[in-house]
Every structure is written in C-alpha cells, then in structure tokens.
Enzyme design. Structure first.
Site, PDB file in Angstrom:
ATOM      1  N   SER A 129       0.836  -1.197   0.000  1.00  0.00           N
ATOM      2  CA  SER A 129       0.000   0.000   0.000  1.00  0.00           C
ATOM      3  C   SER A 129       0.873   1.249   0.000  1.00  0.00           C
ATOM      4  CB  SER A 129      -0.855  -0.008   1.270  1.00  0.00           C
ATOM      5  OG  SER A 129      -1.451   1.252   1.474  1.00  0.00           O
ATOM      6  N   TYR A 154      -1.823  -0.783  10.821  1.00  0.00           N
ATOM      7  CA  TYR A 154      -2.034  -1.337   9.478  1.00  0.00           C
ATOM      8  C   TYR A 154      -0.850  -0.986   8.586  1.00  0.00           C
ATOM      9  CZ  TYR A 154      -3.601  -1.294   4.635  1.00  0.00           C
ATOM     10  OH  TYR A 154      -3.668  -1.458   3.265  1.00  0.00           O
ATOM     11  N   LYS A 158       2.262  -3.380   6.664  1.00  0.00           N
ATOM     12  CA  LYS A 158       2.671  -3.376   5.251  1.00  0.00           C
ATOM     13  C   LYS A 158       4.169  -3.091   5.129  1.00  0.00           C
ATOM     14  CE  LYS A 158      -1.300  -4.463   3.487  1.00  0.00           C
ATOM     15  NZ  LYS A 158      -1.482  -5.825   2.942  1.00  0.00           N
TER      16      LYS A 158
HETATM   17  C1  UD1 Z   1      -6.807   5.033   3.512  1.00  0.00           C
HETATM   18  C2  UD1 Z   1      -5.632   4.576   4.318  1.00  0.00           C
HETATM   19  C3  UD1 Z   1      -4.733   3.726   3.482  1.00  0.00           C
HETATM   20  C4  UD1 Z   1      -5.505   2.602   2.848  1.00  0.00           C
HETATM   21  C5  UD1 Z   1      -6.629   3.197   2.017  1.00  0.00           C
HETATM   22  C6  UD1 Z   1      -7.479   2.140   1.342  1.00  0.00           C
HETATM   23  C7  UD1 Z   1      -5.151   6.296   6.002  1.00  0.00           C
HETATM   24  C8  UD1 Z   1      -4.170   7.315   6.476  1.00  0.00           C
HETATM   25  N1  UD1 Z   1      -4.873   5.688   4.866  1.00  0.00           N
HETATM   26  O1  UD1 Z   1      -6.322   5.968   2.561  1.00  0.00           O
HETATM   27  O2  UD1 Z   1      -3.710   3.200   4.279  1.00  0.00           O
HETATM   28  O3  UD1 Z   1      -4.636   1.841   2.065  1.00  0.00           O
HETATM   29  O4  UD1 Z   1      -7.457   3.975   2.861  1.00  0.00           O
HETATM   30  O5  UD1 Z   1      -8.258   1.459   2.256  1.00  0.00           O
HETATM   31  O6  UD1 Z   1      -6.146   6.052   6.626  1.00  0.00           O
HETATM   32  N2  UD1 Z   1     -12.575  11.617   3.058  1.00  0.00           N
HETATM   33  C9  UD1 Z   1     -13.557  12.526   3.360  1.00  0.00           C
HETATM   34  N3  UD1 Z   1     -14.725  12.091   3.909  1.00  0.00           N
HETATM   35  C10 UD1 Z   1     -14.960  10.763   4.160  1.00  0.00           C
HETATM   36  C11 UD1 Z   1     -13.949   9.819   3.846  1.00  0.00           C
HETATM   37  C12 UD1 Z   1     -12.770  10.292   3.311  1.00  0.00           C
HETATM   38  O7  UD1 Z   1     -13.388  13.734   3.137  1.00  0.00           O
HETATM   39  O8  UD1 Z   1     -16.035  10.417   4.672  1.00  0.00           O
HETATM   40  C13 UD1 Z   1     -11.328  12.088   2.440  1.00  0.00           C
HETATM   41  C14 UD1 Z   1     -10.093  11.813   3.289  1.00  0.00           C
HETATM   42  O9  UD1 Z   1      -9.799  12.887   4.120  1.00  0.00           O
HETATM   43  C15 UD1 Z   1      -9.034  11.603   2.193  1.00  0.00           C
HETATM   44  C16 UD1 Z   1      -9.801  11.094   0.983  1.00  0.00           C
HETATM   45  O10 UD1 Z   1     -11.170  11.375   1.237  1.00  0.00           O
HETATM   46  O11 UD1 Z   1      -8.479  12.843   1.844  1.00  0.00           O
HETATM   47  C17 UD1 Z   1      -9.630   9.607   0.789  1.00  0.00           C
HETATM   48  O12 UD1 Z   1      -9.888   8.954   2.022  1.00  0.00           O
HETATM   49  P1  UD1 Z   1      -9.938   7.367   2.134  1.00  0.00           P
HETATM   50  O13 UD1 Z   1     -10.808   6.813   1.076  1.00  0.00           O
HETATM   51  O14 UD1 Z   1     -10.262   7.023   3.555  1.00  0.00           O
HETATM   52  O15 UD1 Z   1      -8.451   6.911   1.774  1.00  0.00           O
HETATM   53  P2  UD1 Z   1      -7.052   7.344   2.416  1.00  0.00           P
HETATM   54  O16 UD1 Z   1      -7.219   7.957   3.744  1.00  0.00           O
HETATM   55  O17 UD1 Z   1      -6.294   8.109   1.389  1.00  0.00           O
END
Ligand code: UD1
Length: 346
Positions: A129, A154, A158
C-alpha cells in the site's frame, strides 16, 4: 484445461482479490481461492462464475491455521504463483487493536512463506500500500522515496511485510513483486462484483455511494484548509479493474522469469492527484445527481496530498492505468445500485 498455469489467491473473494480473480481467469489462468470470509461473502464466488463462466476452486481457511494451509498446498500441486491479499485493512481499527493486526497480517504472511518454501512454490505477488510511505515529504512518491514512520499499525504491517519479503527473497528461492496500491476505487463494469464495506465505510468512495443511495444523510469532507489547490486532500484514485490487471502482469513477469531482482516493488496508481471536491463533483456530474455534503474538521492522520510516480510500473512492468475518473464514478454508482434493488430513493 489441464495445462493451464495455476495461481493461488489468498483473500480472493475480497474487493481487490475478486477483481483480480476475474482478470486472471480471463487471461487464461486457473485460479484457486483461499478466503476466511471475515470480510467477504461466498456470494462473490457465484458472481465470479457469472462473469467468467468458470467457478474457481475455493477453500475457506484462516491463514493462521498452518496445518490446513499445508493440507491445501499438498492437494493443489503445480502452483505457478501465489497472490497474497488476505489481510485486515481498517486503518482506524488497527490503531485501536495493534496486536490483532500484527498477528493476522504478519503471522499469516510468515505461514505462507514457510509453506511456499516447503512445497517449492517460488513466485509471490504481495498486496502492499502507498501507506508504507507514511506522510511522504516529496511528491509524487517514487518507489525509492524513503518510508516515514507508519501512521497506523495497518501501515506498519505493510512496511514490515515488505521487509520480511525482501530479506527472505535475498536468501531463499522465492521471487517477490510487491505492489503499492494508491486509492483503489470503482467496480467491475458488469456490476456483479465491487466493494462490500462492513458497517460505516471509512473510505471516501463507498461513503459517497451510500449517501447517494440515501443510506446515509450526508458526506463530511474532512477539512478544506489544506495547502492544496481547493483546500481538500489530494489522492491518487486507481480503478480496481486496472489494479487487477497489474497483478496479472506481475504473475506473468514472475512466471516468465523476467524480473530483475528477487524483490521488486511498483507503485500502482494513475500518477494524477485528485481532490475530495473533484471526486464529489465528478460523481454528481457523471451520474446526474446531487450529493449532500458538508465541510467538517480534518481527520487525524490524513496527509494533505499523496500521489504516485508511476514511471517504474510503466517502463518495467509495462502496466499503466487505462480507466479514468468517469469510469470510476459511474461503475461505483452502478455497483451500489445493484446492492439495493428495492430502494425507492434510487
Ligand atoms: C486510507 C488509508 C490507506 C488505505 C486506504 C485504502 C489512512 C491514512 N490511509 O487511505 O492506508 O490503504 O485507505 O483502504 O487512513 N474523506 C472525506 N470524507 C470521508 C472519507 C474520506 O473527506 O467520509 C477524504 C479523506 O480525508 C481523504 C480522501 O477522502 O483525503 C480519501 O480517504 P480514504 O478513502 O479514507 O483513503 P485514504 O485515507 O487516502
């Protein structure tokens, strides 16, 4: 049929695993799936059969059960490669339950390595990841970008998984390709398989589709005061069907002995960063609906921006993303709709 190359896929009924199984079958491989069904459903096996016309062999097993793993490997002879997806992946839960995550993700990997060594199965593709980079200081991140301290257990599993593999491949007869996924999203265009989150989704795309389906009142955008073009976080969203193909390429590379090192790593992303608001607006536009969302506080542990340098995957693995944001948001929505055929809000 008899001389097809056989690939064993752990976690083969999960989100990325199931798309990879479909891609492997369509590329002419025979597939054996191992899954403990802890975060997947047997229904996905039927769906794989619907899409491909082939029902892969399936064993329900938790990889902590080493005895059963030995038994499966002695039944399934002539394995050309293993793809190891099976792992826990909920970032927040991993912070609260480190022992659960270290045990599950690392002990299962160690068991797999021991059994592969015993049966002389020498090719392994590992599910890594972008989280291994931690809060990366240089963008886009290259494979050579040094790891920062992992932000969650997590992420540690990895990083440690890669280290275990690198050290093992340096001295044992095993060849490893580790794929560092950026943000996997979207679903198969048949809408027969896709992501099945357990409970409230942690990730952006399943949250968006559940809000669109009326299952949740609104989406919270985690912060709009980051130092990014529109203030919201930037990520590299990769279509799961493209991601699946990267695994097929990696298996072929190992089987054909084209790998240059016993341990190779590739970033698997598009190379393009997109903001949360860009994703929301593309989802609304392509699916012709309006999504209820509000701006909320930052989520702790989020990096402002993360996207891949994909040059290595392009030049060495000969893989690159083919699908874009349109296919991502339309397939994700089509999949969500098939999950609730009787929902009148849709
Ligand atoms: C997360 C994990 C990563 C994992 C990946 C896939 C972290 C730091 N990283 O990535 O290790 O491999 O998921 O499962 O947790 N967001 C919103 N509102 C929401 C949900 C998300 O604004 O309700 C934003 C988050 O702030 C982020 C983006 O959307 O900027 C993507 O979030 P998310 O899908 O959770 O992925 P990551 O955090 O990038």
């Amino acid at each position: 049929m008899g001389n097809k190359q056989k690939i064993l896929v752990t976690g083969g009924l999960g989100y990325i695993g199931s798309h990879t199984v479909v891609a492997l079958i369509q590329a002419g491989y025979e597939v054996v799936i191992l899954d403990d069904l802890s975060n997947s459903s047997l229904m996905i096996l039927d769906r794989i059969e619907q899409i491909t016309g082939v029902r892969p062999s399936f064993y329900q097993i938790n990889l902590l059960d080493k005895k059963q793993l030995y038994a499966i490997f002695s039944d399934e002879t002539d394995l050309s490669a293993v793809i190891h997806f099976a792992a826990f992946k909920a970032v927040g839960e991993s912070v609260r339950e480190p022992v659960k995550y270290f045990t599950n993700n690392l002990v299962s990997l160690l068991h797999l390595l021991e059994v592969m060594d015993h049966f002389q199965v020498t090719n392994l593709v590992f599910s890594s990841s972008a989280t291994v980079y931690g809060d990366a200081r240089e963008l886009p991140v290259k494979e050579s970008t040094p790891f920062q301290k992992a932000l969650s257990s997590y992420g540690s599993t990895k990083q440690m998984g890669e280290e275990i593999l690198e050290k093992t491949a340096a001295v044992k007869d095993i060849q490893v390709i580790s794929l560092r996924y950026f943000n996997p999203v979207g679903a198969h265009d048949s809408a027969w398989i896709g992501e099945l989150p357990n409970g409230v989704p942690n990730n952006l795309m399943p949250y968006i589709t559940q809000v669109a389906a009326g299952l949740r009142p609104s989406l919270t955008v985690f912060g709009n005061d980051y130092d990014t073009p529109d203030g919201t976080c930037v990520r590299d969203y990769i279509h799961v069907v493209d991601l699946a193909k990267a695994h097929v390429k990696s298996c072929g590379r190992l089987i054909d002995k084209k790998n240059r090192d016993s341990f190779e790593v590739f970033n698997i992303g598009t190379g393009k960063g997109l903001s949360v608001l860009e994703i929301i607006h593309a989802f609304e536009k392509q699916n012709q609906l309006s999504l209820k969302y509000e701006i909320g506080p930052r989520r702790s542990g989020d990096s402002p921006a993360m996207y891949a340098d994909v040059t290595r995957a392009k030049e060495i693995l000969r893989w690159e993303a083919e699908l874009g944001l349109t296919e991502i948001v339309t397939s994700a929505w089509k999949w969500e709709q098939t999950l609730h055929p009787h929902n009148t809000c849709l």
